[in-house]
Each structure stands twice: as C-alpha cells, then as structure tokens.
Design a protein around this motif. Structure first.
Motif, PDB file in Angstrom:
ATOM      1  N   ILE A  68       0.836  -1.203   0.000  1.00  0.00           N
ATOM      2  CA  ILE A  68       0.000   0.000   0.000  1.00  0.00           C
ATOM      3  C   ILE A  68       0.868   1.249   0.000  1.00  0.00           C
ATOM      4  O   ILE A  68       0.639   2.197  -0.760  1.00  0.00           O
ATOM      5  CB  ILE A  68      -0.933   0.007   1.228  1.00  0.00           C
ATOM      6  N   GLY A  69       1.875   1.281   0.853  1.00  0.00           N
ATOM      7  CA  GLY A  69       2.708   2.463   0.987  1.00  0.00           C
ATOM      8  C   GLY A  69       3.493   2.789  -0.268  1.00  0.00           C
ATOM      9  O   GLY A  69       3.539   3.954  -0.704  1.00  0.00           O
ATOM     10  N   THR A  70       4.113   1.773  -0.880  1.00  0.00           N
ATOM     11  CA  THR A  70       4.906   2.039  -2.086  1.00  0.00           C
ATOM     12  C   THR A  70       4.012   2.475  -3.246  1.00  0.00           C
ATOM     13  O   THR A  70       4.425   3.289  -4.076  1.00  0.00           O
ATOM     14  CB  THR A  70       5.721   0.795  -2.476  1.00  0.00           C
ATOM     15  N   ALA A  71       2.788   1.945  -3.293  1.00  0.00           N
ATOM     16  CA  ALA A  71       1.852   2.411  -4.321  1.00  0.00           C
ATOM     17  C   ALA A  71       1.392   3.835  -4.033  1.00  0.00           C
ATOM     18  O   ALA A  71       1.296   4.670  -4.952  1.00  0.00           O
ATOM     19  CB  ALA A  71       0.647   1.472  -4.396  1.00  0.00           C
ATOM     20  N   ALA A  72       1.112   4.138  -2.762  1.00  0.00           N
ATOM     21  CA  ALA A  72       0.628   5.471  -2.393  1.00  0.00           C
ATOM     22  C   ALA A  72       1.656   6.555  -2.721  1.00  0.00           C
ATOM     23  O   ALA A  72       1.292   7.648  -3.174  1.00  0.00           O
ATOM     24  CB  ALA A  72       0.276   5.505  -0.913  1.00  0.00           C
ATOM     25  N   ILE A  73       2.928   6.263  -2.507  1.00  0.00           N
ATOM     26  CA  ILE A  73       3.967   7.249  -2.824  1.00  0.00           C
ATOM     27  C   ILE A  73       3.918   7.602  -4.300  1.00  0.00           C
ATOM     28  O   ILE A  73       3.937   8.781  -4.688  1.00  0.00           O
ATOM     29  CB  ILE A  73       5.361   6.704  -2.452  1.00  0.00           C
ATOM     30  N   GLN A  74       3.824   6.583  -5.137  1.00  0.00           N
ATOM     31  CA  GLN A  74       3.841   6.817  -6.581  1.00  0.00           C
ATOM     32  C   GLN A  74       2.559   7.488  -7.071  1.00  0.00           C
ATOM     33  O   GLN A  74       2.593   8.353  -7.950  1.00  0.00           O
ATOM     34  CB  GLN A  74       4.061   5.493  -7.304  1.00  0.00           C
ATOM     35  N   ILE A  75       1.423   7.090  -6.494  1.00  0.00           N
ATOM     36  CA  ILE A  75       0.157   7.713  -6.893  1.00  0.00           C
ATOM     37  C   ILE A  75       0.130   9.174  -6.467  1.00  0.00           C
ATOM     38  O   ILE A  75      -0.326  10.049  -7.213  1.00  0.00           O
ATOM     39  CB  ILE A  75      -1.024   6.928  -6.296  1.00  0.00           C
ATOM     40  N   ALA A  76       0.624   9.456  -5.262  1.00  0.00           N
ATOM     41  CA  ALA A  76       0.679  10.844  -4.792  1.00  0.00           C
ATOM     42  C   ALA A  76       1.539  11.697  -5.723  1.00  0.00           C
ATOM     43  O   ALA A  76       1.154  12.816  -6.104  1.00  0.00           O
ATOM     44  CB  ALA A  76       1.217  10.892  -3.366  1.00  0.00           C
ATOM     45  N   ARG A  77       2.685  11.163  -6.079  1.00  0.00           N
ATOM     46  CA  ARG A  77       3.562  11.890  -7.007  1.00  0.00           C
ATOM     47  C   ARG A  77       2.851  12.137  -8.339  1.00  0.00           C
ATOM     48  O   ARG A  77       2.923  13.229  -8.908  1.00  0.00           O
ATOM     49  CB  ARG A  77       4.833  11.075  -7.224  1.00  0.00           C
ATOM     50  N   HIS A  78       2.131  11.135  -8.814  1.00  0.00           N
ATOM     51  CA  HIS A  78       1.393  11.238 -10.078  1.00  0.00           C
ATOM     52  C   HIS A  78       0.307  12.309 -10.006  1.00  0.00           C
ATOM     53  O   HIS A  78       0.049  13.012 -10.996  1.00  0.00           O
ATOM     54  CB  HIS A  78       0.780   9.876 -10.403  1.00  0.00           C
ATOM     55  N   LEU A  79      -0.317  12.472  -8.833  1.00  0.00           N
ATOM     56  CA  LEU A  79      -1.414  13.425  -8.654  1.00  0.00           C
ATOM     57  C   LEU A  79      -0.952  14.812  -8.235  1.00  0.00           C
ATOM     58  O   LEU A  79      -1.776  15.721  -8.099  1.00  0.00           O
ATOM     59  CB  LEU A  79      -2.391  12.882  -7.606  1.00  0.00           C
ATOM     60  N   GLY A  80       0.335  14.984  -7.994  1.00  0.00           N
ATOM     61  CA  GLY A  80       0.824  16.266  -7.521  1.00  0.00           C
ATOM     62  C   GLY A  80       0.560  16.504  -6.050  1.00  0.00           C
ATOM     63  O   GLY A  80       0.497  17.656  -5.590  1.00  0.00           O
TER      64      GLY A  80
END
Length: 336
Positions: free
Chosen positions: A152-164
């Motif tokens: 969950i955490g590693t996905a959340a980091i990348q999704i957050a970066r993708h969303l700004g």
C-alpha cells in the motif's frame, strides 16, 4: 485444480495445497487462468479467522491475480479468450483458476511483465478509492501514509507523485526510509525513533500558517487513532483501512468538531460488486496509463511458488518486506 485452502484458523502452517473443483462461471464473469497472485495482509487476517469473505465469495484466499482469460461468461463482451489481464477479486486468487466479474479486469499488454501485474489491482484500487474517493485529496495537499514500505505504501507514494500530492510516510527502518525516498516520498519518518505527530506538524506546513496532514491513510487503527487526529490539519480527513493496532479505543469528540476534522473507515473487499467495478474503471482511466508507461511501477519484494504460501505469509508477518509478495501459480502463463 490446485488451490491453497485454510484447514482451520491459525498460524501460516494451516495453509495447505488441496485439489478443488474448477469454479462455475456466471454470465457476467470470465474464468482467469491464474499466473500469479498477490499476497495481502487481508489474507493473513482471513487465515487467522478475523476477516471472513463477503457472502457468496469463495473461502480460498487471494484478492488479486494476473493471468489469461480461458473462458467467457455468456454476457461478456469486449474480452477474448487468451487476453492477458490483472484482476481485483473478492477471494479465490490462490488457485489455478478464478472467476472474475468482467468489470474488475485490467488489460495487460504483451510487453508488460505478467508476474508484476499481479502486484497492482488491490493496492491501486485501495489507495485510489481511499485517498481520492474518501479522502478527496487534492494536488498540493499533504498526505500521510503509515507503512511506507508496504505494498500500500509504495503504491501510495507513486500515486501521490502522479497526482501532484505531497506525501510523508512512516517506516520502521532506515532501509525502508531510503527506498521510500527513492520512490519520491517528500519526507519519511522512522516511527521507532521519532514521534510522528510532532514531525508531521513540522513537515506539513501551509501558506495560512496551519500545520498537519490534509489526509491520512492509516493501516493501524485503534492504536494510532488519537495521534492521527492530532496530526491532521484543520479540515483534515483520516481514512482507516487496517486494524493492525486493534479495533477499540476512546477519543474526545472535541478534537474533531472545532477543527472540522473527519474520520472514516472502510474495506475494499466487502464493497458491492458495482462499487468495485466503478473503482476499477477509475483506476483503468486515471492510473493504468501511468502503469503501462512506467511512471507507476509495481514494487515486488519476492515471488515464490504457490506451494510456498506458508513462507509467503511468514514473510509478510515478519514485516521486513518492501513492496509486495507474490505467489506464482503457473510459470508458463507468463509467456505472451
């Protein structure tokens, strides 16, 4: 078909390889020949007897897979036998075949690693539906995610970066901290060494002078509830998706009312099929192109054969993993 079943609630050793009948197929489903299955903490809870499948779902664990379509239900359109797919499930992933509502499929191109695809449906759907769907996070806001080194955490980091979205995560080791920074985390807190509430208020500052996270995605539950609320900014949103720290606690409602903070809790597995289909559709539109381009990538700690499900569960329980643990069901299934 071969499958992993749970002989009785207990430690990982209760997982066993058994011969099960091939599942029947509903009209709106496809039968997926499983190549790989993701192992999630929900599977560990189910094994221990704390997380029953939703009504009508199989008792075989496993909430996400990759593989190829081997049969179509009578009403299914838009998919063909032989298509490579990843799928979000209500259960049944630890098996050679699993029925999946067609709306819960994601297409896997021939040049995308089919093993890696198994690491994505559950985490992408969970993170998206909770930080965007419930948390309503917006570009420029601060997101706090506990367990930064997890799937969950590693996905959340990348999704957050993708969303700004700016993101801070908590971890339990320097090794995980370094990895989270390499993925794009704006800040990392080692919860064994620092009080995360104090550090979040130092890190998450806002133009109006306020401090704290705008959204928190929490896997801990009761143990962190009071501190999570204190770590929120005014109008902050806490979304609880796990209970690793227990289910019961007591809070002062005044901590929520005056600063207009909110708390919600949810699971993905128990949602109605229609909601899951809607979430997968959003993931397909908003995140899957970034996955295919490599902007969001699966983070895999280890892949192991289906017969080693006991070791897979032990690996997750030990907590040393960074990213996902996968079970390989059909080695030949990875060939395009």
């Amino acid at each position: 078909m071969r499958a992993i079943t749970i002989s009785s609630p207990g430690d990982p050793e209760v997982l066993q390889v058994t011969d099960e009948p091939t599942p029947e197929l509903a009209a709106d489903e496809v039968l997926v020949r499983v190549h790989a299955a993701g192992v999630n903490r929900a599977d560990l809870l189910q094994r221990r007897g704390f997380y029953d499948p939703p009504p009508g779902a199989t008792l075989i664990p496993g909430l996400e897979v990759s593989g190829t379509i081997e049969k179509l239900g009578a009403d299914v359109t838009g998919w063909s036998v032989g298509d490579r797919v990843a799928a979000l499930l209500s259960g049944g992933g630890y098996a050679e075949s699993v029925p999946v509502p067609a709306g819960q499929l994601l297409p896997v191109p021939d040049d995308f690693d089919l093993t890696e695809a198994a690491a994505l449906p559950e985490v992408l759907s969970t993170v998206w539906s909770n930080i965007v769907g419930r948390g309503q996070v917006k570009a420029g806001e601060w997101l706090l995610v506990h367990g930064g080194g997890s799937g969950i955490g590693t996905a959340a980091i990348q999704i957050a970066r993708h969303l700004g979205v700016k993101i801070v995560v908590t971890v339990g080791s320097d090794r995980k901290a370094e990895f989270c920074r390499s993925l794009g985390a704006d800040a990392v807190i080692n919860y064994r060494e620092e009080d995360f509430v104090e550090r979040v208020r130092e890190i998450c500052t806002h133009d109006d002078g306020s401090t704290g996270a705008d959204v928190i995605l929490d896997i801990i539950g009761a143990k962190y509830l009071e501190r999570n609320i204190k770590a929120l900014n005014t109008d902050g949103r806490l979304v609880i998706i796990g209970m690793q720290g227990g289910t019961k606690t007591e809070i002062n409602l005044g901590w929520l009312m005056q600063p207009r903070k909110s708390v919600s809790a949810t699971t993905l597995r128990a949602r109605p099929k229609e909601q899951k289909i809607a979430i997968v559709a959003e993931v397909a539109e908003q995140l899957w192109p970034a996955v295919i381009s490599g902007d969001i990538r699966p983070i895999i700690h280890e892949s192991m054969p289906l017969a080693e499900a006991v070791r897979a569960h032990q690996t997750l329980e030990d907590g040393a993993n960074i990213g996902k643990v996968l079970l390989i069901v059909d080695e030949e299934g990875a060939q395009p």
